[in-house]
Enzyme design. Structure first.
Site, PDB file in Angstrom:
ATOM      1  N   GLU A 167     104.769  52.681  56.183  1.00 22.32           N
ATOM      2  CA  GLU A 167     103.636  51.936  55.653  1.00 22.32           C
ATOM      3  C   GLU A 167     104.052  51.194  54.390  1.00 22.32           C
ATOM      4  O   GLU A 167     103.996  51.759  53.293  1.00 22.32           O
ATOM      5  CB  GLU A 167     102.488  52.890  55.322  1.00 22.32           C
ATOM      6  CG  GLU A 167     101.953  53.647  56.522  1.00 22.32           C
ATOM      7  CD  GLU A 167     100.487  53.985  56.343  1.00 22.32           C
ATOM      8  OE1 GLU A 167      99.687  53.587  57.188  1.00 22.32           O
ATOM      9  OE2 GLU A 167     100.145  54.619  55.330  1.00 22.32           O
ATOM     10  N   GLY A 173      95.868  47.658  53.194  1.00 24.11           N
ATOM     11  CA  GLY A 173      94.560  47.207  52.714  1.00 24.11           C
ATOM     12  C   GLY A 173      94.587  45.827  52.080  1.00 24.11           C
ATOM     13  O   GLY A 173      93.616  45.407  51.444  1.00 24.11           O
TER      14      GLY A 173
END
Ligand code: PGA
Length: 251
Positions: A167, A173
């Site tokens: 990630e 986000g």
């Protein structure tokens, strides 16, 4: 562990009992058609109800964290054995938000993985570099250090029970996802690092998930990369329709 396609939803600190139940009544029905494993990571407090409400076989459940301690006087913490006692199968370890906001270090994460494995929980170990590291071009060294300090102390038998999620922090986000080429390059690097430390077989069988702004419109391109075995989905997992669209792309 057998290598397989997995789509996991990381709800983070979102949803309450009502919205979670509504999501489940929509997604739950569609799950039997899924051609991949599907794991849901709700907040601790939602886990027991979600597990009770879901009547199928396909969806499995995980927690977003567990304590690095076995048990005892640690107010506010939840142990790996407590999770197992209610039937949880997976646990996220080392999400970048926990590293950043809760001061989790590579050493602490190693301890959490040890306890999770000891209890029979499957750890989904999260790694990935911040933007400054990506810009400096040293992302592989950075991720290698995370693997080395949290994972490489384990035996071959233990490591065979671990799932890794790459990630990149700059993609979480933010709406910026890694390109399929960037994801593939890092996934191949992670798989090669596992092969170099353990065996080709262990590396070939380990599921490697991508996380970071994975959405219905980019999931298919990312999931089709050779070394990407599915995704860890944050924002887009909150909307039942979007999550189902992503699941449908992981065949
Ligand atoms: P995102 O989060 O999909 O909202 O970028 C992914 C994650 O943090 O697991």
């Amino acid at each position: 562990m057998k290598r397989k396609k997995i789509v996991a939803g990381n709800w983070k600190m979102n949803m309450d009992l009502e919205t979670a139940a509504a999501w489940l009544s929509k997604v739950g029905e569609e799950m039997e058609q899924a051609n991949c494993d599907v794991i849901l990571f709700p907040s601790f407090v939602l886990l027991p109800d979600m597990m009770d409400l879901y009547e199928g076989e396909k969806l499995t459940f995980g927690a977003q964290n567990c304590s690095q301690h076995e048990g005892g006087a640690y107010t506010g913490e939840v142990s790996a054995s407590q999770l197992v006692s209610i039937g949880v199968d997976y646990v996220l370890i080392g999400h970048s938000e926990r590293r950043e906001h809760c001061g989790e270090t590579n050493d602490m994460l190693q301890q959490k993985i040890k306890l999770a494995l000891q209890e029979g929980l499957t750890p989904v170990f999260c790694c990935g570099e911040p933007l400054s590291v990506r810009n400096s071009g040293s992302q592989k060294e950075y991720v290698h250090k995370q693997l080395e300090e949290s994972l490489f102390g384990f035996t071959a038998a233990q490591i065979s029970e671990v799932i890794i999620a790459y990630e990149p922090i700059w993609a979480i986000g933010t709406g910026l996802n890694a390109s399929p080429e960037q994801a593939q390059e890092m996934h191949l690097f992670i798989r090669s690092s596992i092969a170099a430390k353990y065996t080709d077989k262990i590396a070939a069988e380990m599921p490697l998930l991508y996380g970071g702004s994975c959405k219905p419109d980019n999931a298919s391109a990312i999931f089709s990369c050779r070394d990407v075995d599915g995704g860890l989905i944050g924002g887009a997992s909150l909307k039942a329709d979007d999550f189902l669209k992503i699941v449908a792309q992981a065949n």
